[in-house]
Write an enzyme that holds these catalytic residues in place. Sequence first.
Site, short mmCIF file in Angstrom:
data_model
loop_
_atom_site.label_atom_id
_atom_site.label_comp_id
_atom_site.label_asym_id
_atom_site.label_seq_id
_atom_site.Cartn_x
_atom_site.Cartn_y
_atom_site.Cartn_z
N GLY A 1 -2.12 25.94 -35.71
CA GLY A 1 -2.91 24.72 -35.75
C GLY A 1 -2.50 23.77 -34.64
O GLY A 1 -1.78 24.15 -33.72
N SER A 2 -2.98 22.53 -34.70
CA SER A 2 -2.65 21.50 -33.72
C SER A 2 -3.27 20.18 -34.13
O SER A 2 -4.14 20.13 -35.00
CB SER A 2 -3.17 21.87 -32.31
OG SER A 2 -2.63 23.08 -31.84
N ASN A 3 -2.86 19.10 -33.46
CA ASN A 3 -3.51 17.80 -33.54
C ASN A 3 -3.88 17.35 -32.13
O ASN A 3 -3.15 17.65 -31.18
CB ASN A 3 -2.57 16.72 -34.11
CG ASN A 3 -1.98 17.06 -35.46
OD1 ASN A 3 -2.68 17.52 -36.35
ND2 ASN A 3 -0.67 16.82 -35.62
N ASN B 1 -7.88 20.85 -36.13
CA ASN B 1 -8.35 22.16 -36.62
C ASN B 1 -9.37 22.02 -37.74
O ASN B 1 -9.61 22.96 -38.49
CB ASN B 1 -7.19 23.04 -37.08
CG ASN B 1 -5.99 22.96 -36.17
OD1 ASN B 1 -4.95 22.47 -36.56
ND2 ASN B 1 -6.14 23.40 -34.95
#
Length: 725
Positions: free
Chosen positions: A208-210, A437
């Site tokens: 995932g990521s931000n 995400n």
Amino acid sequence: MEAFRDHHGIPHARAASVEGAFRAQGHIAALDRGLQMEYVRRKAMGTWSEVVGSRALTDDTFSRRVGLAAAARLSYEALSDQTKAVFTAYAEGVNAALPESLADCDLPEAPAPWEPWHSVAVYLGRHVGMGSMAHKLFRTALLPVAPAEVVWRVRANARDELMVVPTGAVHRVDVEGPPQSHGEKVREWLNGLAEVETVAASADPAAGSNNWVVSGAHTASGRPLLAGDPHRPFETPGPYWQNHVSCDAFDAIGLSFPGVPGFPHFGHNAYVAWGITHGMADDQDLYVENLDRLERRTEVIKVRDADPVRITVHTSPRGGVVVQDDSANTGLALRWTGIAEPDRTLDCLLPMLTTTTVAELDEVMRGWAVPVDHLMMADVHGAIGYRLRGRVPHRDEANSWAAVPGWEAQYAWQGWVPFDDMPAASDPEEGLLVSANNRPSADTTPYVAHDYAGPARATRILQLLREGVASGEPMDRAAMERIHGDVASLTARDFIASLEHVKADEGSRRSQLLELLRAWDGTMGLGSIAATVYTEARRELLSTVPLPDSSASHASLLTHQQRTGTLWLSFQALLAGARTGDEAIFGPWSDAVGQALDRTAERLDEEIGPDIEDWTWGRLHQCRFTALLPGVPAVAGRPLPGDNETVRAAGLHGIETTAATSGSVARYAFDLGDWENSGWVVPEQSQEWYAARLVPMHFDWEVIERIGTPIALGAPADLEDARRR
């Protein structure tokens, strides 16, 4: 060419020509990350077992069966002459340094020369495990043996979701899943597939990521801020390498994959900044195949300190077979956008570096295919923008649920979703854009995916940004750092709100835990006892979800970690359903929570002790890095605040362990008002990374020359020798 290292050892290189710049980038990459480059190259080609032995066999087998090396060769040949020149120059730089860089490493033989197509193989290898394969394998395994409505609920986003665009929009999408009868179809197609020889172990549901971007209307400089952090498994060395490359055509800095030129995901040039999160798009399908109808060949994997291993590789027109059962004459072939046809994504790398506006960068993305990303953009002129970049195939609805039969034409891919139909936004009125995400938009046409991250992280980031705007205090890099470090869990807050009707006898252990939770604000801090109780209660609740284990026929398609990892991440959605009265998963919610708290107390009493003051989150939630390379120790583990759903991601496979095994593997904040105010950090900068602080991201060459230490790039004759290899 000349190069310097700043106070944090980050390299900055410049040359007159484009080729010289990438030659320098390849050279320094080999100096800094040579063994890692050998690892990612061998892993993509399925030869890492030659270095580390049998522990790499599963990954090597997977890479060979997918056909990554052959696909990389084809994709390289399809690239433009301009891109090939970049990759050739990069390889020349690598070959000038790699032999010396690896001279003291424990390798079975001297490293082979780096060829330009190897960089394509590394890029594909980095992304093949990030597609939709894991979700479809989960449903393929369970639909034949569990109620469809239960299986469909086990998705992190099966609830009201925050959309990326328009900013702040919340909708419920994908309420209806596969019909109950579809499980019988899947069972019939699988033809008894159960005793699998290998499973697609590269699938990682925790990736995932931000990222977010703030317009200049809300910043101290009057120009945009763009910030974020990619999330991956905690490994040493980490996947990203900080570096800066400049020439007459561009001046660019960012995070690179060692072995791949340019800055495909995170970086900026003199005018434009960009950062991505994983778009979670449905870019992979699983096709059921009859093995006796396919091309097959035998390959031999050399294994260090063991006998060679012979594997059978089956190839269908849809792709390589990654799961197979010879006794059932059945396998599952993987079709992925990265290898379905020659991929020209990497033709975008150089044009990205020469763009001067958001609009120009967005236009370059027409050529992007793999992976599908939420791309945030900002420029020095004040524009901000968003694009879901990448290619998604058109196909039958059944393909989106689980494996489908490869022999039936109705399930074949039917072209691509047009670039102009992909979600996008430019200069939103609110001046804020956020992705974590989550679902890009509420539009179901064109179809992009079913499976996204739950909305907790994105919602929390938007909350913090709106609070910053409402305060009237202009935002700066320090404000971005505070968001990076936030450990308030909205999922935990939802859980606290669900406890209103849970009953307990006065003075009981359950009563004590309820009192603790009801007084908690959902912050996953190191000293929090409530954070531990919440996490353990979550584990106990999920252990009751009515899904078959691997002893059931088709459930054996899943590794235990894939099953429990997907289940753990689905808690956001399962909790939301329970709060609205859905009893299909947990039964009556208040009863289920009460019983889970009873079991939580028993477990913690037994594992830690009866003194509740010892049950702190920092005691249980230790960061655990995996050492990837022989002779390279892992970053030391320490207690880490947060969890999977906090902005400061510190993910755990909570049914199995409370250790933090995935999360932020880099953080960045780009200040388009003054590039010298930008910052970044990776786990190797351990003091700052653990403190959620950024180190300076120097871009001004006067500053770099003043503070930097020169890097020896070798004599011109050495580089000429590299070009001739």
